[in-house]
Design a protein around this motif. Structure first.
Motif, short mmCIF file in Angstrom:
data_model
loop_
_atom_site.label_atom_id
_atom_site.label_comp_id
_atom_site.label_asym_id
_atom_site.label_seq_id
_atom_site.Cartn_x
_atom_site.Cartn_y
_atom_site.Cartn_z
N THR A 187 0.82 -1.21 0.00
CA THR A 187 0.00 0.00 0.00
C THR A 187 0.86 1.26 0.00
O THR A 187 2.06 1.21 0.24
N VAL A 188 0.20 2.38 -0.26
CA VAL A 188 0.85 3.69 -0.25
C VAL A 188 0.04 4.64 0.62
O VAL A 188 -1.15 4.40 0.85
N PRO A 189 0.63 5.73 1.08
CA PRO A 189 -0.09 6.66 1.96
C PRO A 189 -1.24 7.38 1.25
O PRO A 189 -1.15 7.73 0.07
N ILE A 190 -2.30 7.61 2.02
CA ILE A 190 -3.40 8.46 1.60
C ILE A 190 -3.16 9.79 2.31
O ILE A 190 -3.24 9.87 3.54
N TYR A 191 -2.88 10.83 1.54
CA TYR A 191 -2.61 12.14 2.12
C TYR A 191 -3.92 12.88 2.34
O TYR A 191 -4.78 12.93 1.46
N ARG A 192 -4.06 13.48 3.52
CA ARG A 192 -5.27 14.21 3.88
C ARG A 192 -4.95 15.70 3.93
O ARG A 192 -4.00 16.12 4.59
N LEU A 193 -5.78 16.48 3.22
CA LEU A 193 -5.62 17.93 3.18
C LEU A 193 -6.96 18.58 3.49
O LEU A 193 -8.02 17.98 3.31
N TYR A 194 -6.89 19.84 3.94
CA TYR A 194 -8.10 20.55 4.33
C TYR A 194 -8.03 22.00 3.89
O TYR A 194 -7.02 22.67 4.07
N TYR A 195 -9.12 22.49 3.32
CA TYR A 195 -9.25 23.87 2.88
C TYR A 195 -10.25 24.53 3.83
O TYR A 195 -11.46 24.40 3.68
N SER A 196 -9.75 25.25 4.81
CA SER A 196 -10.60 25.80 5.88
C SER A 196 -11.52 26.92 5.41
O SER A 196 -12.64 27.02 5.91
N ALA A 197 -11.10 27.73 4.46
CA ALA A 197 -11.93 28.84 4.00
C ALA A 197 -13.21 28.36 3.32
O ALA A 197 -14.23 29.03 3.37
N ARG A 198 -13.16 27.19 2.71
CA ARG A 198 -14.33 26.64 2.01
C ARG A 198 -14.80 25.31 2.60
O ARG A 198 -15.69 24.67 2.06
#
Length: 171
Positions: free
Chosen positions: A119-130
Motif C-alpha cells: 500500500t501507499v499513503p493516503i494524504y489528507r488535506l483541508y481547505y478551511s476557508a471553504r
C-alpha cells in the motif's frame, strides 16, 4: 542458506497476512467546483448519481480500498456536513463520533492504518476557508494543493494505487 530460509519465512508470513490487491475495490473521486467538495465512494452508481444529478465532475478511480474488513484493516468512516457541504473521511472512530456538524454516512470502506502489503499513503488535506477535505495518493497533488489553499493534515491511512493488479506473496 540462512538468507533463503529467512526470505521464505517472511514470504509465508506475508502470504498469511496480506490480502491481494485484487480483493480491493475502486474508490471513485468526484469533485463539485461550485460548492468546493471532494466526494469519494466505492459505489459506481452513487458516483454516477453525483455527476448526473449533483453537479460533481467525475475524476476517476483515486485508489483501491476494501468493501469488507480484512485482517489489519480499519473502517474508513465517511461523514457529511450539510451546512458546510463537505464530505470528511477518517479512520479514527472518536474523531468521527465527535466531528461537530457532521453525520456518519453508512458506507463500508476499509483501509490499513499502517503501511503494509504494497500500500501507499493516503494524504489528507483541508481547505478551511471553504470547508473541503481532500484525499490523494499523489505526492504531486498533495504538494500542489498544500502550496495553494489546502493545509496538509498528514496521512489518513494506506490503500492500493488504482493501477496495482496484485502484490507479491499475497494469499
Amino acid at each position: 542458506m540462512k538468507t533463503l530460509a529467512s526470505f521464505l519465512s517472511v514470504t509465508a508470513l506475508l502470504a498469511l497476512e496480506c490480502p491481494c490487491a485484487s480483493e480491493a475495490v475502486p474508490l471513485y473521486r468526484d469533485y463539485n467546483p461550485t460548492i468546493i467538495d471532494h466526494f469519494y465512494t466505492i459505489s459506481l452508481a452513487e458516483s454516477q448519481n453525483a455527476v448526473t444529478n449533483l453537479q460533481y465532475n467525475a475524476e476517476g478511480v483515486s485508489m483501491l480500498v476494501f468493501s469488507t474488513q480484512v485482517p489489519g484493516s480499519v473502517r474508513f468512516y465517511r461523514l457529511y456536513s450539510a451546512a458546510a457541504t463537505d464530505h470528511f473521511y477518517t479512520t479514527n472512530p472518536t474523531e468521527a463520533a465527535h466531528a461537530s456538524g457532521y453525520v456518519i454516512e453508512d458506507m463500508s470502506m476499509y483501509i490499513y492504518p499502517t503501511q503494509m502489503c504494497g500500500t501507499v499513503p493516503i494524504y489528507r488535506l483541508y481547505y478551511s476557508a471553504r470547508t473541503d477535505h481532500f484525499y490523494t495518493l499523489s505526492t504531486a497533488e498533495r504538494d500542489s494543493a498544500a502550496t495553494g489553499t489546502y493545509t496538509y493534515e498528514g496521512i489518513a491511512g494506506y490503500a492500493f494505487e488504482s493501477t496495482v493488479k496484485n502484490i507479491p506473496y499475497c494469499k
